[in-house]
Design an enzyme around this catalytic site. Sequence first.
Site: not given
Length: 510
Positions: A273, A125, A136, A459, A302, A62-63, A414, A434, A33
């Site tokens: 922090h 693909i 491989k 809560f 800092g 595609r192929v 908390n 808390r 291509g």
Amino acid sequence: MTKRALISVSEKAGIVEFAEQLQSLGYEILSTGGTKTLLADNGVEVKGVDEVTGFPEILEGRVKTLHPSIHGGLLAKQDQPDHQRQLQEQGIEAIDLVCVNLYPFQQTIAKPNVSFEDAVENIDIGGPTMLRAAAKNHAYLTVVVDSEDYEKVIEELKAGGVSPEFKKRLAAKVFRHTAAYDSYIAQYLTEESGEENPERITVTYERKQDLRYGENPHQKAAFYRNPLGSEFSIAHARQHHGKELSYNNIKDADAALQIVKDFDEAAAVAVKHMNPCGVGTGESPQEAFQRAFEADSTSIFGGIVAFNRGVNKETAEKLADIFLEIIIAPAFSDDALEILTRKKNIRLLTVPFDRHLKHEHIYTSVEGGLLVQDQDRYTLEDADLKIVTKREPTKEEWTAMKTAWKVVKHVKSNAIVVAEQHMTLGIGAGQMNRVGAAKIALEQAGKRAEGAALASDAFFPMNDTVEAAAKAGITAIIQTGGSIKDEDSIQKADEYGIAMVMTGVRHFKH
């Protein structure tokens, strides 16, 4: 015997020069291509894959390479007589080098308003198949997927041949590359299909930089970013000045960014922090910073400061008076940069605040596993607020509670935050109970707590936090509610004339 190189690339930078070098070393060049056209137009003698297969490209390209004449040449063991006999019988020649990169799927889905059809059409693909086959069989051929490796490959070929060690590294890079490519596709299709908790999750990150060390000098570390992730992030920030970011810098900077984005008005957030030490809002960035500084003028030293407005000359002059590690903003004026870059080491980062709406998950590693959750995007606008005390909050108290609530969401549990309308006054973070967090926040606020609001990330299990708040002068409290002893806290608030609002939503941050 003439050696053959198969070249088929989407990203064509450097490919003509690479092909010319291979040809000068006696390689026959095969291609497809657009790559074939580019090479031929630049004087490289090139043979079309269809000439090798005897079969034309079909299905709109595609192929074209999915053929025994190609994959036989890629997968044959060149030192095994039976393989060589079969190649000879079928008229297949071995391929000695493969240079392939893939359709730009990642770049395609990053385009605004990309169609699903266009995204799918850019799923490669043939390319991954050739790469995987060649990787491989890397003991017998060389496979190249990264243009950064072109020069090194040519050097080794000129020196007598690509070493087994380098072939193995190139093959490993191929499988990292194809794994990442498949990960992008899987991630995109999973999101498009609406799957929330798939049976497997695969995410991929690209290395942005090696770090000198991690949280401590004896820990090795590196910084990776999600290529498909939000541009509104430290991972995609632009650094204008200063030393490289450290591991702890990055975590603190991210914490500051997550807090400041929750404010619509001009805001400045100072972080130490991973917790905010001072948050201020105002009519201008300099006013917001002045309040953030006054919130805790000791801890900010800092620290890291993030703005949701551009930093101008006036703000920069204030910032230059104290030692800061990092300043984050949507932009810096030329005057601000001139002032701040006088400091050799300070890091100046810009982040596009108009691009922070992308939904992302939060990944937290634990030994042997990974926790995945949505970001905590819940706001008071989403909550079913209930005034549970006899006295209702004043307009000023509502504003103070909203400021405190926006901040407490980002404080380690908390968590307790004391605030007035435009700034935090005291922050208690990460305590085991808390009331302990409340005592820290109230002590830091001191006399400024009189008439201020208090927010809790969850809560009250007992009424002792209300008692401590009342004695410090707090007049309004916002908390989640949901304790079996809620009534005790409500009664204690009524006893002291405190207005209390329950949200029904908690903001734990561990």
